[in-house]
Design a protein around this motif. Structure first.
Motif, PDB file in Angstrom:
ATOM      1  N   UNK A 382       0.851  -1.183   0.000  1.00 13.62           N
ATOM      2  CA  UNK A 382       0.000   0.000   0.000  1.00 13.62           C
ATOM      3  C   UNK A 382       0.891   1.239   0.000  1.00 13.62           C
ATOM      4  N   UNK A 383       0.681   2.106  -0.999  1.00 15.02           N
ATOM      5  CA  UNK A 383       1.548   3.270  -1.189  1.00 15.02           C
ATOM      6  C   UNK A 383       0.688   4.531  -1.192  1.00 15.02           C
ATOM      7  N   UNK A 384       1.082   5.507  -0.410  1.00 14.55           N
ATOM      8  CA  UNK A 384       0.316   6.761  -0.400  1.00 14.55           C
ATOM      9  C   UNK A 384       1.228   7.952  -0.229  1.00 14.55           C
ATOM     10  N   UNK A 385       0.732   9.101  -0.657  1.00 11.32           N
ATOM     11  CA  UNK A 385       1.413  10.360  -0.418  1.00 11.32           C
ATOM     12  C   UNK A 385       0.853  11.001   0.839  1.00 11.32           C
ATOM     13  N   UNK A 386       0.610  12.320   0.785  1.00 12.85           N
ATOM     14  CA  UNK A 386       0.163  13.041   1.975  1.00 12.85           C
ATOM     15  C   UNK A 386      -1.234  13.602   1.758  1.00 12.85           C
ATOM     16  N   UNK A 387      -2.026  13.544   2.813  1.00 11.45           N
ATOM     17  CA  UNK A 387      -3.382  14.067   2.778  1.00 11.45           C
ATOM     18  C   UNK A 387      -4.269  13.285   3.714  1.00 11.45           C
TER      19      UNK A 387
END
Length: 551
Positions: A382-387
């Motif tokens: 699972x890959x995510x940026x910011x928010x």
């Protein structure tokens, strides 16, 4: 016997000697000799990206997954400044990475030539070491040092500038052998002191993850925790440091943690921190555990002596690599070491917190994550940026052993899609998932073109609430109902994904999500689900109307 080679050839040969099997790049004329040498080096997979920020994020993610430096090549000036975001993430995330920057010719330096920047000066605050290679014959020396610096102690990024004329020089150079990270063992006297402090604790807890933590470390640390009943929490965005089904896993720290975990840490009389720096996000602004932590014993284990006692006063500082520490402590400690450690109770509290619940919204992201848990393989990355969109993944997904979470502790937007592409290429047999908000996605959404070009199998969950949601949340807390600069006007994201060559659907209700996910998972390449949500539900626990009413 040495032979004359171009600087570009020497550099590529040095990378091969260090085991580099992939580089990420936006090509530039300033390093053409390197590109030419790569034609004859099939050992290295060249991933051509669409923007330097995406290339740097991919290299950083690759370093996270392999524990050896992810490698990125960019050109001078705007190429380097665009890539600097990946260097910053690698530094704050303790990720080994090397950024190579094509530079102006040596005889043109200091004239403010085309795209000229003093790169060692520019990058020095962002990385562990920044330098310029002036002589082609010394390239193997610099590459070996770059690998050692990136991996040793607290891992991090290195930046090397490459004058374009140096890369064209013919030189004799002696290749260096592969550099390995040195083992930093545990001092027996220190371990005896740790044993004594731990044995006297009545309410201990561990916080783990970061630096050089890996799957072997998790396995050995789990043996120690099981013998002692120790609750094990993970630092911010280090949730895969321990498999989340581990029976003593207590949950994760960071933004919006379980209040029961927060209370547990506050009443702990001993905190064992292994690998984590205890940064601002993990400690809620240095308040959950204060730098002087009165009434608590802090044992801090970290591979870099400069991190120990840097911010936090340690009652016992242990300078060791986390793998050696975990192996040693798993052999030394036994079930008599603690009086009242209650890891199973902490795990039960986490399981309750981790269980999705209905929130009454037309598209309920909590219930969607419940569906994802049913349909996705447990070892999905699972890959995510910011928010704020990432809060649902952090709370409701169950991360497996490393690597299964790629997320920037630096809080950089635009990270998730490039990181997921790197994961899909590195582990094609596993499911790579990019989780992105609408504002987050638009910062590197162009890398879908890279994913299609690489034939990457990639699932993108694009959560669209028409807002920079995190900033809107803070805005509503401080200036209720005075919305400024946070609303977004978005494209048709499903149409955009199809234009890149992917498959896509738009989902607007909870009922539509499960069948759409099933269809997405059947796709052989890039599949994007455009999830249209309501800004009212701004996080798993907060609403806009609730924030306004609380003021």
């Amino acid at each position: 016997m040495t032979k004359l080679r171009t600087g570009g050839r020497i550099l590529v040969d040095a990378l091969v000697a260090q085991g580099c099997d992939r580089i990420f790049t936006v090509p530039g004329e300033s390093f053409l000799p390197v590109l030419d040498a790569l034609v004859d080096s099939p050992e290295i997979d060249v991933v051509v990206t669409r923007a330097e920020g995406g290339a740097a994020f991919m290299a950083e993610a690759d370093g996270k997954m392999t524990h050896r430096p992810g490698v990125c090549f960019v050109t001078r000036g705007p190429g380097a400044t665009n890539a600097s975001i990946g260097v910053h993430v690698a530094m704050q995330d303790s990720t080994p990475m090397i950024l190579f920057v094509g530079d102006v010719a040596r005889d043109a330096r200091d004239r403010e030539g085309f795209q000229e920047i003093d790169f060692p000066a520019f990058f020095a605050p962002l990385c562990k070491w920044a330098a310029r290679i002036e002589e082609a014959a010394r390239i193997p020396e610099y590459i070996a040092r770059a690998y050692a610096t990136a991996m040793n102690g607290r891992p991090g990024p290195v930046v090397l500038a490459l004058p374009e004329d140096m890369l064209e020089d013919m030189a004799e150079a002696v290749d260096r052998p592969r550099v390995e990270r040195p083992v930093q063992g545990c001092d027996p006297e220190t371990m005896n002191a740790l044993y004594d402090k731990f044995r006297g604790a009545s309410a201990p807890i561990a916080i783990v993850g970061g630096a050089d933590w890996d799957a072997d470390t998790a396995r050995d640390f789990a043996l120690f925790a099981m013998r002692t009943g120790l609750p094990v929490a993970t630092a911010f965005r280090r949730q895969d440091a321990m498999p989340n089904d581990f029976p003593l896993y207590a949950g994760n720290l960071g933004y919006g943690p379980n209040p029961k975990l927060v209370a547990r840490i506050k009443r702990a009389d001993l905190v064992l921190v292994v690998g984590a720096r205890l940064g601002e996000a993990t400690t809620d602004g240095y308040e959950l555990i204060t730098p002087d932590h009165p009434g608590q014993i802090l044992i801090h284990v970290h591979p870099d002596p400069e991190e120990l006692d840097r911010v936090y006063r340690a009652d016992l500082a242990v300078c060791a690599d986390t793998r050696s520490f975990a192996r040693t402590i798993s052999q030394l400690m036994d079930e008599t070491s603690t009086a009242e450690a209650d890891g199973p109770a902490a795990h039960a509290e986490w399981e309750e917190w981790n269980t999705p619940f209905a929130n009454g919204m037309k598209l309920d992201l909590g219930l969607c994550w419940g569906t994802l848990r049913e349909q996705l393989p447990a070892d999905s990355i699972i890959c995510n940026g910011a928010g704020n969109f990432s809060a649902w993944a952090h709370r409701f997904w169950r991360y497996a052993a490393q690597p299964s979470q790629l997320a920037p502790t630096a809080g950089a937007m635009g990270y998730g899609t490039p990181a997921a592409i790197a994961a899909a290429i590195r582990f094609p047999e596993r499911r790579a998932v990019a989780v992105a908000g609408d504002g987050d996605f638009m910062m590197n959404g162009q890398e879908l073109a890279t994913a299609v070009r690489q034939n990457a199998r990639l699932l993108v969950l694009l959560i669209d609430n028409g807002s920079y949601g995190t900033i809107r949340m803070h805005q509503e807390r401080r200036y209720p109902a005075r919305v400024s600069a946070t609303d977004l006007v978005n494209p048709d994201f499903a149409a955009l994904a199809r234009a890149y060559g992917g498959w896509a659907e738009t989902v607007e209700t909870t009922e539509q999500f499960a069948p759409a996910l099933t269809r997405a998972l059947d796709q052989p390449g890039v599949a994007l689900l455009h999830l249209k949500t309501d800004i009212e539900r701004i996080s798993p626990t907060l609403t806009v109307s609730g924030l306004r009413a609380a003021k």
